[in-house]
Motif scaffolding. Structure first.
Motif, PDB file in Angstrom:
ATOM      1  N   LEU A  53       1.011  -1.133   0.171  1.00 58.70           N
ATOM      2  CA  LEU A  53       0.155   0.032   0.114  1.00 58.70           C
ATOM      3  C   LEU A  53       0.881   1.355   0.028  1.00 58.70           C
ATOM      4  O   LEU A  53       0.497   2.100  -0.838  1.00 58.70           O
ATOM      5  N   ARG A  54       1.968   1.143   0.760  1.00 54.47           N
ATOM      6  CA  ARG A  54       2.796   2.362   0.771  1.00 54.47           C
ATOM      7  C   ARG A  54       3.472   2.578  -0.518  1.00 54.47           C
ATOM      8  O   ARG A  54       3.496   3.867  -0.883  1.00 54.47           O
ATOM      9  N   ASP A  55       3.876   1.610  -1.332  1.00 53.36           N
ATOM     10  CA  ASP A  55       4.413   1.602  -2.490  1.00 53.36           C
ATOM     11  C   ASP A  55       3.456   2.139  -3.598  1.00 53.36           C
ATOM     12  O   ASP A  55       3.769   3.158  -4.612  1.00 53.36           O
ATOM     13  N   MET A  56       2.233   1.763  -3.277  1.00 52.60           N
ATOM     14  CA  MET A  56       1.167   2.266  -4.557  1.00 52.60           C
ATOM     15  C   MET A  56       0.768   3.587  -4.079  1.00 52.60           C
ATOM     16  O   MET A  56       0.895   4.585  -5.018  1.00 52.60           O
ATOM     17  N   LEU A  57       0.986   4.186  -2.842  1.00 49.71           N
ATOM     18  CA  LEU A  57       0.956   5.667  -2.871  1.00 49.71           C
ATOM     19  C   LEU A  57       1.801   6.333  -3.123  1.00 49.71           C
ATOM     20  O   LEU A  57       1.632   7.504  -3.565  1.00 49.71           O
ATOM     21  N   VAL A  58       3.106   5.744  -3.071  1.00 49.68           N
ATOM     22  CA  VAL A  58       4.268   6.657  -3.619  1.00 49.68           C
ATOM     23  C   VAL A  58       4.466   6.808  -5.096  1.00 49.68           C
ATOM     24  O   VAL A  58       4.663   7.741  -5.544  1.00 49.68           O
ATOM     25  N   VAL A  59       3.754   5.821  -5.600  1.00 47.60           N
ATOM     26  CA  VAL A  59       3.608   5.634  -7.216  1.00 47.60           C
ATOM     27  C   VAL A  59       2.656   6.572  -7.561  1.00 47.60           C
ATOM     28  O   VAL A  59       2.800   7.409  -8.381  1.00 47.60           O
ATOM     29  N   ALA A  60       1.551   6.893  -6.876  1.00 45.75           N
ATOM     30  CA  ALA A  60       0.461   7.868  -7.099  1.00 45.75           C
ATOM     31  C   ALA A  60       0.550   9.116  -6.528  1.00 45.75           C
ATOM     32  O   ALA A  60      -0.143  10.007  -6.567  1.00 45.75           O
ATOM     33  N   HIS A  61       1.898   9.509  -6.033  1.00 44.34           N
ATOM     34  CA  HIS A  61       2.559  10.765  -5.472  1.00 44.34           C
ATOM     35  C   HIS A  61       1.378  11.350  -4.253  1.00 44.34           C
ATOM     36  O   HIS A  61       0.987  12.351  -4.400  1.00 44.34           O
ATOM     37  N   THR A  62       0.866  10.261  -3.766  1.00 45.34           N
ATOM     38  CA  THR A  62       0.244  10.703  -2.457  1.00 45.34           C
ATOM     39  C   THR A  62       0.841  10.380  -1.221  1.00 45.34           C
ATOM     40  O   THR A  62       1.405   9.328  -1.002  1.00 45.34           O
ATOM     41  N   PRO A  63       0.952  11.362  -0.353  1.00 44.95           N
ATOM     42  CA  PRO A  63       1.452  10.815   1.180  1.00 44.95           C
ATOM     43  C   PRO A  63       0.923   9.778   1.705  1.00 44.95           C
ATOM     44  O   PRO A  63      -0.204   9.630   1.805  1.00 44.95           O
ATOM     45  N   LEU A  64       1.740   9.199   2.483  1.00 43.54           N
ATOM     46  CA  LEU A  64       1.184   8.233   3.370  1.00 43.54           C
ATOM     47  C   LEU A  64      -0.205   8.616   4.407  1.00 43.54           C
ATOM     48  O   LEU A  64      -0.871   7.963   4.408  1.00 43.54           O
ATOM     49  N   TRP A  65       0.085   9.983   4.792  1.00 48.09           N
ATOM     50  CA  TRP A  65      -1.125  10.379   5.675  1.00 48.09           C
ATOM     51  C   TRP A  65      -2.213  10.606   4.802  1.00 48.09           C
ATOM     52  O   TRP A  65      -3.462  10.452   5.362  1.00 48.09           O
ATOM     53  N   GLY A  66      -2.238  10.766   3.495  1.00 45.63           N
ATOM     54  CA  GLY A  66      -3.327  10.856   2.623  1.00 45.63           C
ATOM     55  C   GLY A  66      -4.131   9.521   2.652  1.00 45.63           C
ATOM     56  O   GLY A  66      -5.368   9.586   2.467  1.00 45.63           O
ATOM     57  N   GLY A  67      -3.339   8.449   2.314  1.00 48.00           N
ATOM     58  CA  GLY A  67      -3.617   7.172   2.423  1.00 48.00           C
ATOM     59  C   GLY A  67      -4.495   6.797   3.664  1.00 48.00           C
ATOM     60  O   GLY A  67      -5.437   6.276   3.491  1.00 48.00           O
ATOM     61  N   TRP A  73     -11.786   7.621   6.029  1.00 45.63           N
ATOM     62  CA  TRP A  73     -12.889   8.055   5.366  1.00 45.63           C
ATOM     63  C   TRP A  73     -13.916   6.832   5.146  1.00 45.63           C
ATOM     64  O   TRP A  73     -15.084   6.842   5.115  1.00 45.63           O
ATOM     65  N   LEU A  74     -13.147   5.724   4.267  1.00 44.36           N
ATOM     66  CA  LEU A  74     -13.969   4.797   3.826  1.00 44.36           C
ATOM     67  C   LEU A  74     -14.409   3.867   4.968  1.00 44.36           C
ATOM     68  O   LEU A  74     -15.619   3.386   5.014  1.00 44.36           O
ATOM     69  N   ALA A  75     -13.619   3.863   6.041  1.00 47.02           N
ATOM     70  CA  ALA A  75     -14.219   2.893   7.056  1.00 47.02           C
ATOM     71  C   ALA A  75     -15.485   3.729   8.033  1.00 47.02           C
ATOM     72  O   ALA A  75     -16.191   2.895   8.196  1.00 47.02           O
ATOM     73  N   GLY A  76     -15.515   5.132   7.657  1.00 46.84           N
ATOM     74  CA  GLY A  76     -16.566   5.829   8.271  1.00 46.84           C
ATOM     75  C   GLY A  76     -17.807   5.673   7.487  1.00 46.84           C
ATOM     76  O   GLY A  76     -18.967   5.521   7.914  1.00 46.84           O
ATOM     77  N   LEU A  77     -17.534   5.477   6.242  1.00 41.17           N
ATOM     78  CA  LEU A  77     -18.659   5.399   5.312  1.00 41.17           C
ATOM     79  C   LEU A  77     -19.358   3.699   5.403  1.00 41.17           C
ATOM     80  O   LEU A  77     -20.410   3.820   5.580  1.00 41.17           O
TER      81      LEU A  77
END
Length: 284
Positions: A53-67, A73-77
């Motif tokens: 998951l961390r590597d996927m976020l890095v590829v998507a240029h998304t910081p870890l805290w964003g993930g 958010w998904l858990a809340g939904l």
């Protein structure tokens, strides 16, 4: 010796009830702590999925805290969807006021108390009243509870869409006034004389059946049940209201319709006060 044992038993029961009330008030916090603990256990036992998951976020240029925020958010939904489904499937709502007023939307002086080691609700100075959240989408039901007139009357809400729209039965010792509330405005219907005199400062049982457009109310006093109201109260109709003040007034026709809605209680000012306990609402 026996009195000392009884004393400590009493203290133990009080502490147990206090712990239960605390758990009821902080259930969301406890849920969050449990989720955090489970995630930590999974992370230390199964690190590979988290690293992927961390590597996927890095590829998507998304910081870890964003993930992490996305996961929260998904858990809340998911939790919200589960709660909505649970409410829709619920057939009965029972309230003993042991865990406070988390399941109620209310305004004014509502407080939970104890009498003879039994929990109860006292309502006064509550012009808007209060309604039970779990029953907002219910249509036909039996609404039962014990009540005590402390001052003035005891007032019951049915088919409450929200705090500004509901039907109301304001019951004194010898008469009952049906009301409608529509967008915060009031319509009072003619008085109904009771076929029995209700006691003051004494508990009695109330059973209200809401089915279709008909409302039936019965009271049990000294083990004798008496019907005090039976009317096609909830049939949709149109009422004319005068809106505004002084020279800036206009007439408006508003539709009074209450197809679904919750239950609740109301006491207008300090001249009105009632107590309630053992609330049960059952779908029919």
């Amino acid at each position: 010796m026996e009195s000392s044992v009884n004393f400590f038993r009493k203290i133990y029961r009080q502490e147990e009830e206090s712990l239960g009330e605390w758990l009821g008030r902080h259930k969301l916090l406890l849920f969050g702590l449990v989720v955090a603990a489970v995630l930590m256990i999974l992370y230390f036992k199964y690190r590979a999925p988290f690293l992927v998951l961390r590597d996927m976020l890095v590829v998507a240029h998304t910081p870890l805290w964003g993930g992490l925020l996305l996961a929260v958010w998904l858990a809340g939904l998911t939790v919200r969807a589960y709660r909505v489904h649970k409410v829709a499937e619920q057939r009965e709502f029972v309230e003993d006021f042991r865990h406070g007023l988390d399941q109620w939307e209310y305004y004014g002086a509502w407080r939970t108390e104890k009498e003879d080691r039994r929990h109860l609700l006292t309502v006064t100075e509550s012009g808007d009243g209060g309604i039970a959240r779990p029953c907002l989408l219910w249509r036909d039901y039996d609404f039962e509870f014990d009540t005590k007139i402390v001052r003035g009357n005891t007032t019951w809400l049915i088919r409450a869409r929200d705090i500004l729209n509901y039907a109301m039965l304001q019951c004194g010792q010898s008469e009952l006034y049906p009301h409608f509330r529509v967008n915060g405005m009031w319509v009072r219907l003619p008085r109904v004389s009771l076929s029995t005199t209700l006691p003051l400062n004494t508990w009695f049982r109330v059973r209200i059946r809401v089915q279709g457009t008909r409302v039936t109310a019965k009271v049990t006093v000294d083990d004798a049940e008496t019907e005090i109201y039976n009317w096609d109260l909830l049939r949709p109709n149109v009422r004319t209201f005068v809106i505004g003040e002084g020279d800036r007034t206009q007439r408006a026709d508003l539709i009074l319709s209450y197809p679904v809605g919750s239950i609740g209680f109301r006491e207008w000012s300090d001249t009105e006060c009632a107590q309630f306990r053992n609330v049960r609402v059952s779908k029919i």
